[in-house]
Design a protein around this motif. Structure first.
Motif, PDB file in Angstrom:
ATOM      1  N   THR A   1      10.908   4.174  -9.941  1.00  0.00           N
ATOM      2  CA  THR A   1      11.947   3.787  -9.112  1.00  0.00           C
ATOM      3  C   THR A   1      11.346   3.749  -7.596  1.00  0.00           C
ATOM      4  OG1 THR A   1      13.804   4.918 -10.470  1.00  0.00           O
ATOM      5  CG2 THR A   1      14.147   4.336  -8.234  1.00  0.00           C
ATOM      6  N   ILE A   2      10.782   4.960  -7.370  1.00  0.00           N
ATOM      7  CA  ILE A   2      10.090   5.074  -5.894  1.00  0.00           C
ATOM      8  C   ILE A   2       9.118   3.772  -5.714  1.00  0.00           C
ATOM      9  CG2 ILE A   2       8.121   6.442  -6.490  1.00  0.00           C
ATOM     10  CD1 ILE A   2       8.958   8.281  -3.860  1.00  0.00           C
ATOM     11  N   TYR A   3       8.485   3.241  -6.671  1.00  0.00           N
ATOM     12  CA  TYR A   3       7.455   2.184  -6.426  1.00  0.00           C
ATOM     13  C   TYR A   3       8.335   0.840  -6.205  1.00  0.00           C
ATOM     14  CZ  TYR A   3       4.080  -1.203  -7.641  1.00  0.00           C
ATOM     15  OH  TYR A   3       3.260  -2.481  -7.232  1.00  0.00           O
ATOM     16  N   VAL A   4       9.408   0.862  -6.729  1.00  0.00           N
ATOM     17  CA  VAL A   4      10.400  -0.319  -6.192  1.00  0.00           C
ATOM     18  C   VAL A   4      11.174  -0.231  -4.844  1.00  0.00           C
ATOM     19  CG1 VAL A   4      12.187  -1.833  -7.174  1.00  0.00           C
ATOM     20  CG2 VAL A   4      10.716  -0.772  -8.606  1.00  0.00           C
ATOM     21  N   ALA A   5      11.442   0.990  -4.486  1.00  0.00           N
ATOM     22  CA  ALA A   5      12.290   1.399  -3.350  1.00  0.00           C
ATOM     23  C   ALA A   5      11.400   1.528  -2.179  1.00  0.00           C
ATOM     24  CB  ALA A   5      13.108   2.588  -3.622  1.00  0.00           C
ATOM     25  N   ALA A   6      10.332   2.020  -2.219  1.00  0.00           N
ATOM     26  CA  ALA A   6       9.497   2.394  -1.198  1.00  0.00           C
ATOM     27  C   ALA A   6       9.332   1.053  -0.064  1.00  0.00           C
ATOM     28  CB  ALA A   6       8.120   2.779  -1.659  1.00  0.00           C
ATOM     29  N   PRO A   7       9.307  -0.179  -0.614  1.00  0.00           N
ATOM     30  CA  PRO A   7       8.999  -1.361   0.399  1.00  0.00           C
ATOM     31  C   PRO A   7      10.237  -1.531   1.279  1.00  0.00           C
ATOM     32  CG  PRO A   7       8.263  -1.919  -1.955  1.00  0.00           C
ATOM     33  CD  PRO A   7       9.001  -0.845  -2.084  1.00  0.00           C
ATOM     34  N   LEU A   8      11.193  -0.790   0.842  1.00  0.00           N
ATOM     35  CA  LEU A   8      12.269  -1.294   1.741  1.00  0.00           C
ATOM     36  C   LEU A   8      12.519  -0.017   2.951  1.00  0.00           C
ATOM     37  CD1 LEU A   8      15.065  -2.236  -0.728  1.00  0.00           C
ATOM     38  CD2 LEU A   8      13.962  -3.709   0.832  1.00  0.00           C
ATOM     39  N   HIS A   9      11.378   0.960   2.978  1.00  0.00           N
ATOM     40  CA  HIS A   9      11.711   2.010   3.782  1.00  0.00           C
ATOM     41  C   HIS A   9      11.865   1.715   5.414  1.00  0.00           C
ATOM     42  CE1 HIS A   9       7.227   1.068   4.111  1.00  0.00           C
ATOM     43  NE2 HIS A   9       7.537   1.735   5.454  1.00  0.00           N
ATOM     44  N   ASP A  10      11.202   0.365   5.955  1.00  0.00           N
ATOM     45  CA  ASP A  10      11.574   0.113   7.132  1.00  0.00           C
ATOM     46  C   ASP A  10      12.324  -1.122   7.445  1.00  0.00           C
ATOM     47  OD1 ASP A  10      10.061   1.967   8.644  1.00  0.00           O
ATOM     48  OD2 ASP A  10       8.019   0.969   8.463  1.00  0.00           O
TER      49      ASP A  10
ATOM     50  N   TYR B   1      17.614   2.358  -7.780  1.00  0.00           N
ATOM     51  CA  TYR B   1      16.502   2.162  -6.842  1.00  0.00           C
ATOM     52  C   TYR B   1      17.238   1.820  -5.455  1.00  0.00           C
ATOM     53  CZ  TYR B   1      16.976  -2.858  -5.941  1.00  0.00           C
ATOM     54  OH  TYR B   1      17.507  -4.025  -5.402  1.00  0.00           O
ATOM     55  N   LEU B   2      18.621   1.450  -5.138  1.00  0.00           N
ATOM     56  CA  LEU B   2      19.221   1.080  -4.119  1.00  0.00           C
ATOM     57  C   LEU B   2      19.610   2.554  -3.557  1.00  0.00           C
ATOM     58  CD1 LEU B   2      21.401  -1.953  -4.658  1.00  0.00           C
ATOM     59  CD2 LEU B   2      19.326  -1.675  -2.877  1.00  0.00           C
ATOM     60  N   GLN B   3      19.855   3.266  -4.237  1.00  0.00           N
ATOM     61  CA  GLN B   3      20.415   4.576  -3.991  1.00  0.00           C
ATOM     62  C   GLN B   3      18.994   5.391  -3.343  1.00  0.00           C
ATOM     63  OE1 GLN B   3      23.149   6.404  -3.544  1.00  0.00           O
ATOM     64  NE2 GLN B   3      22.150   8.152  -2.787  1.00  0.00           N
ATOM     65  N   MET B   4      17.955   5.411  -4.016  1.00  0.00           N
ATOM     66  CA  MET B   4      16.867   5.807  -3.529  1.00  0.00           C
ATOM     67  C   MET B   4      16.238   5.326  -2.172  1.00  0.00           C
ATOM     68  SD  MET B   4      13.079   6.683  -5.486  1.00  0.00           S
ATOM     69  CE  MET B   4      13.786   7.872  -6.529  1.00  0.00           C
ATOM     70  N   ALA B   5      16.325   3.923  -2.336  1.00  0.00           N
ATOM     71  CA  ALA B   5      15.961   3.218  -0.841  1.00  0.00           C
ATOM     72  C   ALA B   5      16.594   3.662   0.235  1.00  0.00           C
ATOM     73  CB  ALA B   5      16.020   1.707  -1.293  1.00  0.00           C
ATOM     74  N   LYS B   6      18.002   3.930   0.056  1.00  0.00           N
ATOM     75  CA  LYS B   6      18.857   4.439   1.156  1.00  0.00           C
ATOM     76  C   LYS B   6      18.334   5.735   1.730  1.00  0.00           C
ATOM     77  CE  LYS B   6      22.891   3.759  -1.142  1.00  0.00           C
ATOM     78  NZ  LYS B   6      24.485   4.060  -1.100  1.00  0.00           N
ATOM     79  N   GLU B   7      18.122   6.737   0.770  1.00  0.00           N
ATOM     80  CA  GLU B   7      17.492   8.043   1.171  1.00  0.00           C
ATOM     81  C   GLU B   7      16.253   7.959   1.653  1.00  0.00           C
ATOM     82  OE1 GLU B   7      18.915  10.313  -2.672  1.00  0.00           O
ATOM     83  OE2 GLU B   7      16.689   9.898  -2.878  1.00  0.00           O
ATOM     84  N   ILE B   8      15.353   6.940   1.406  1.00  0.00           N
ATOM     85  CA  ILE B   8      14.055   6.847   1.987  1.00  0.00           C
ATOM     86  C   ILE B   8      13.943   6.232   3.592  1.00  0.00           C
ATOM     87  CG2 ILE B   8      11.843   5.488   1.729  1.00  0.00           C
ATOM     88  CD1 ILE B   8      11.949   6.044  -1.117  1.00  0.00           C
ATOM     89  N   ALA B   9      14.647   5.095   3.509  1.00  0.00           N
ATOM     90  CA  ALA B   9      15.017   4.604   4.636  1.00  0.00           C
ATOM     91  C   ALA B   9      15.715   5.270   5.698  1.00  0.00           C
ATOM     92  CB  ALA B   9      15.991   2.981   4.590  1.00  0.00           C
TER      93      ALA B   9
ATOM     94  N   ARG C   1       0.682  -1.236   0.005  1.00  0.00           N
ATOM     95  CA  ARG C   1      -0.103   0.016   0.061  1.00  0.00           C
ATOM     96  C   ARG C   1       0.765   1.306  -0.126  1.00  0.00           C
ATOM     97  NH1 ARG C   1      -2.879  -3.000   3.959  1.00  0.00           N
ATOM     98  NH2 ARG C   1      -2.091  -1.713   5.598  1.00  0.00           N
ATOM     99  N   THR C   2       1.927   1.128   0.646  1.00  0.00           N
ATOM    100  CA  THR C   2       2.684   2.415   1.178  1.00  0.00           C
ATOM    101  C   THR C   2       3.509   2.834  -0.559  1.00  0.00           C
ATOM    102  OG1 THR C   2       4.620   1.058   1.814  1.00  0.00           O
ATOM    103  CG2 THR C   2       3.349   2.395   3.382  1.00  0.00           C
ATOM    104  N   ALA C   3       3.792   1.632  -0.995  1.00  0.00           N
ATOM    105  CA  ALA C   3       4.549   1.638  -2.438  1.00  0.00           C
ATOM    106  C   ALA C   3       3.560   2.443  -3.368  1.00  0.00           C
ATOM    107  CB  ALA C   3       4.912   0.471  -2.952  1.00  0.00           C
ATOM    108  N   ASN C   4       2.404   1.928  -3.290  1.00  0.00           N
ATOM    109  CA  ASN C   4       0.941   2.441  -4.289  1.00  0.00           C
ATOM    110  C   ASN C   4       1.191   3.846  -4.000  1.00  0.00           C
ATOM    111  OD1 ASN C   4       0.839   0.089  -5.725  1.00  0.00           O
ATOM    112  ND2 ASN C   4      -0.825  -0.727  -4.024  1.00  0.00           N
ATOM    113  N   TYR C   5       0.913   4.238  -2.524  1.00  0.00           N
ATOM    114  CA  TYR C   5       0.584   5.746  -2.216  1.00  0.00           C
ATOM    115  C   TYR C   5       1.774   6.664  -2.917  1.00  0.00           C
ATOM    116  CZ  TYR C   5      -2.728   3.761   1.276  1.00  0.00           C
ATOM    117  OH  TYR C   5      -3.764   3.044   1.556  1.00  0.00           O
ATOM    118  N   ALA C   6       2.989   6.116  -2.637  1.00  0.00           N
ATOM    119  CA  ALA C   6       4.103   6.873  -3.043  1.00  0.00           C
ATOM    120  C   ALA C   6       4.321   7.182  -4.687  1.00  0.00           C
ATOM    121  CB  ALA C   6       5.556   6.017  -2.571  1.00  0.00           C
TER     122      ALA C   6
END
Length: 622
Positions: free
Chosen positions: A470-479, A527-535, A442-447
Motif C-alpha cells: 500500500t505504501i508503494y502505491v500511496a507514496a507518489p501522491l505525497h506532494d 491506499y487513499l487513506q494512507m495517501a492522505k496520511e502521507i500527504a 524513487r521515493t516510492a521505492n525508498y518507502a
C-alpha cells in the motif's frame, strides 16, 4: 462402482472371513485337547483392532451363529462376543494395540464382560450350573457353599483371566506382524484416518456418530419391544398349555378314582406329579380352590390340579433371555453392518469432500490447482448421490478457479491502470515543480525498502505485506497538494520569504483535502487513506520542533508519514534543485543519520541505512 470401492469391500469380506476361520480353529483346538478355555474370540479381537469394531462385531456374532449349528446354546452367546469386538475396536482407536503396556486396560474390560455372560448362563440353564468348560469349577465352588450364581460368576472370571490374556496376546502379535500396506488399507474402515487427521475434526458431532447412536437406540428399542411382546405371548401360551394339561390330569384321576381304591389313587397322583413337574398339587373329593393356578373339573368327584406358577415364570424367563440375546446380537450385527456400509458410502466420502473444501487454497493459482487436483483424486465411486455431489463440486471449484483467475487478471489490470494514473498525476506535479525526473518513482521505492526492513526487524507490529504494498502505491501522491501552489513559489530559484514558505506549507493541507474529496467519490480505500496520511504529515518532525502543519511529535505522526519523510528528504538531497546542487550519497546518508531522533524516527532511519547497498544501486540506475 469403482475399483477402489470394490477392493475395500473385498478386503473387508476377506478380513471377516479370516477372523471367523481363526475363531473356529482355536475353538476346535480347545475342544480337541479338552482345555478349560474357549479361545473363540482371537479372530474377533484381531479384526476389531485392525478393521474397526464394525467388522469385528460381525465376526463376533457370526462366530457364535456358526457354532450354534453344533451346540445350540453357543448361538445365544453372540451378544457377548459382539461386545468384545466393540470394546476392542474402541480401545484400538485410542492406541491400545500400539504398545503391549496398554493392553491391561483392554484385558480388564474384556474380563468384566464375563459377569453378564455368567448371568446369562444362569438364566439359560434354568438357574442351575451351566454345562460348559467351567462346570467342574462351578460345581466345586457351589459344593463349598457358594450360591450357584456367584459360583458361576467366579468360575467364569477365573477362566476368563487366562482365556482373554492368551486371546489378546495372540491378536496383538498378529496385529504387530501385519504389513503396513494392509494396515493402511483398513485405515478408512477402522476410523483411524478420521481420528488421526485434524482436518476431519470440525468441533461438531459427526454424522458418523449421529447415525451410529440413532441405529443403536433403534436396535435396542426393537429388542426390548420384541422381548416384551414375546414375554406376553409366551406367558399366555404357557398358561393355556398348563391349563390343558391340568384338565387332562383331572380326567385321568377322575377315571382312576372310579376304578380303584384310595391308596392306589394317591399312588397314581404321585406318579403323575413326578412325570409332570409342572403340577404342584392334586386334590380330590374336596371343595374347589379359588386360585388362578388351580384348574378344577366336577363330575362324580371334584378333582383340582394346581400347576406351578414358578415353572411358568422359569420357562418364560428362559425364553425371554434367549429372545433378548438372539435379537440383540442379530440386530446389532445388522446395525453395525449398516454403519460400516454407511461409513464407506456416505459418511467418510462426505468428510473427505468437506475436509478438502475447508482446506481449499483460494489465495494462489498454484494452490487452487493443487486443491482441485486433490478433490478430483478423491475415490468417490459410491454409486449414489454422493458421487453426483462430488462431480458437481469439481465443476463448481473449476468454475471458481476460472472466475478468480479472470478477476485477478482484471484486478491487476485495474491496479496497473490506477498506478499509471497516480504516477501520471504525480509526474504532473513534479513537472510543475521543475524537479529532476524520477522523484516520484524513487521515493516510492525508498518507502517500500524502508517498510520491508521494518517488517523484517519487527519493530513496528502494524507492518505486514499489505502495508508494504500500500505504501508503494500511496507514496507518489505525497506532494499532490502542490498542484494548488503558485508556479512562482514552486519554481523560485532563491530562498522563499516567510509569506511564500507559509503558502508552500499549505500543500500538505491541499493534498489531504484533495484526497479526502477523492475518497468520497471513489470510496475510502486503504491506499487513499494512507495517501492522505502521507500527504498531510510527511513534513512533521520526530521531536515536534519544526514540523508542519500540526507540529506532531513521535508516534503521533502516522508511520507511513514517518517513512515518507526519510524517503522524500533523501531524494531531495541527492537530486538537483533550482536552488541547490545534488549531495553525494555519503553526504546525504550522513545528513539523514545526523537528524535521527530530531527530524526523523530513529527506527525508520536505521531501517533505511541498513539498505545502503540497494539504494546505491538504485541511484546508479536512475
Amino acid at each position: 462402482m469403482g475399483n477402489l470401492v470394490i477392493k475395500r469391500y473385498l478386503g473387508l469380506c476377506g478380513l471377516i472371513a479370516f477372523g471367523l476361520i481363526f475363531n473356529r480353529i482355536f475353538a476346535e483346538l480347545t475342544l480337541h485337547f479338552h482345555l478349560p478355555l474357549y479361545l473363540d474370540s482371537i479372530g474377533t479381537i484381531f479384526v476389531a483392532a485392525l478393521g474397526g469394531f464394525c467388522p469385528g462385531a460381525i465376526v463376533g456374532f457370526l462366530t457364535n451363529f456358526i457354532g450354534g449349528i453344533v451346540d445350540s446354546s453357543t448361538f445365544y452367546y453372540g451378544t457377548i462376543n459382539f461386545l468384545i469386538a466393540v470394546c476392542t475396536g474402541i480401545a484400538a482407536r485410542f492406541g491400545a494395540f500400539e504398545s503391549i503396556r496398554r493392553l491391561p486396560i483392554l484385558l480388564l474390560f474384556l474380563m468384566i464382560l464375563s459377569i453378564p455372560g455368567s448371568l446369562f448362563s444362569y438364566f439359560l440353564y434354568h438357574f442351575e450350573i451351566a454345562e460348559n468348560v467351567v462346570s467342574p469349577i462351578t460345581q466345586d465352588l457351589h459344593s463349598r457353599g457358594l450360591p450357584i450364581v456367584l459360583a458361576q460368576i467366579l468360575a467364569d472370571y477365573l477362566t476368563e483371566v487366562p482365556d482373554k490374556t492368551i486371546s489378546v496376546l495372540v491378536a496383538y502379535t498378529l496385529y504387530q506382524l501385519t504389513p503396513k500396506k494392509i494396515f493402511h488399507f483398513f485405515d478408512m474402515s477402522s476410523g483411524r484416518i478420521i481420528l488421526g487427521n485434524p482436518k476431519f475434526h470440525s468441533g461438531k458431532e459427526s454424522l458418523r456418530h449421529q447415525v451410529s447412536v440413532f441405529l443403536a437406540f433403534a436396535c435396542l428399542a426393537s429388542v426390548f419391544v420384541a422381548t416384551a411382546v414375546g414375554y406376553k405371548i409366551f406367558t399366555e401360551t404357557k398358561q393355556q398349555e398348563f391349563t390343558l394339561l391340568s384338565h387332562s390330569v383331572n380326567h385321568l384321576i377322575s377315571d382312576a378314582i372310579q376304578k380303584t381304591d384310595s391308596a392306589s389313587v394317591e399312588k397314581y397322583i404321585a406318579e403323575l406329579e413326578e412325570k409332570y413337574p409342572q403340577i404342584a398339587a392334586v386334590t380330590w373329593n374336596r371343595p374347589p380352590m379359588e386360585n388362578s393356578s388351580v384348574v378344577c373339573d366336577e363330575g362324580a368327584f371334584t378333582v383340582c390340579t394346581r400347576f406351578s406358577s414358578e415353572a411358568i415364570q422359569s420357562e418364560v424367563i428362559l425364553f425371554c433371555t434367549k429372545i433378548f440375546s438372539t435379537l440383540s446380537g442379530l440386530l446389532l450385527c445388522i446395525v453395525f453392518a449398516a454403519i460400516l456400509f454407511a461409513n464407506q458410502r456416505v459418511v467418510y466420502p462426505i468428510q473427505e469432500i468437506t475436509a478438502e473444501m475447508e482446506n481449499f487454497e483460494y489465495d494462489s493459482k498454484v494452490g487452487r490447482k493443487k486443491s482441485i487436483a486433490s478433490i478430483c483424486a478423491l475415490p468417490m465411486q459410491t454409486g449414489n448421490e454422493i458421487e453426483n455431489l462430488h462431480k458437481s463440486i469439481i465443476k463448481a471449484v473449476e468454475e471458481i478457479d476460472h472466475y478468480i483467475t479472470k478477476s485477478k487478471e482484471q484486478s491487476d489490470l485495474i491496479a496497473a491502470l490506477q498506478m499509471n494514473i497516480i504516477t501520471t498525476l504525480s509526474n504532473l506535479v513534479e513537472t510543475r515543480d521543475e524537479t529532476t525526473g524520477g522523484h516520484v518513482q524513487r521515493t516510492a521505492n525508498y518507502a517500500k525498502i524502508i517498510a520491508r526492513q521494518l517488517q523484517k526487524d519487527g519493530v513496528e507490529k502494524e507492518i505486514d505485506d499489505k502495508f508494504v504494498d500500500t505504501i508503494y502505491v500511496a507514496a507518489p501522491l505525497h506532494d499532490i497538494g502542490k498542484i494548488r501552489v503558485s508556479d512562482m513559489i514552486l519554481n523560485k530559484p532563491g530562498k522563499l520569504t516567510v509569506e511564500e514558505f507559509d503558502q508552500m506549507k499549505l500543500h500538505s493541507v491541499f493534498g489531504r483535502d484533495m484526497l479526502a474529496a477523492a475518497s468520497k467519490n471513489l470510496g475510502d480505500s486503504d491506499y487513499l487513506q494512507m495517501a492522505k496520511e502521507i500527504a498531510y504529515s510527511h513534513h512533521e518532525w520526530w521531536d515536534g520542533s519544526r514540523g508542519y502543519p500540526e507540529k506532531l511529535k513521535g508516534k503521533e505522526i502516522p508511520l507511513s508519514a514517518r517513512i515518507m519523510a526519510v524517503a522524500d528528504v533523501f531524494d531531495a538531497l541527492v537530486s538537483v534543485r533550482p536552488y541547490k546542487n545534488a549531495y553525494s550519497l555519503n553526504e546525504a546518508m550522513k545528513i539523514i543519520a545526523g537528524e535521527s531522533g530530531t527530524h526523523f524516527d530513529p527506527d525508520v532511519v536505521n531501517a533505511f541505512l541498513k539498505n545502503r547497498p540497494l539504494i546505491e544501486r538504485m541511484l546508479k540506475r536512475s
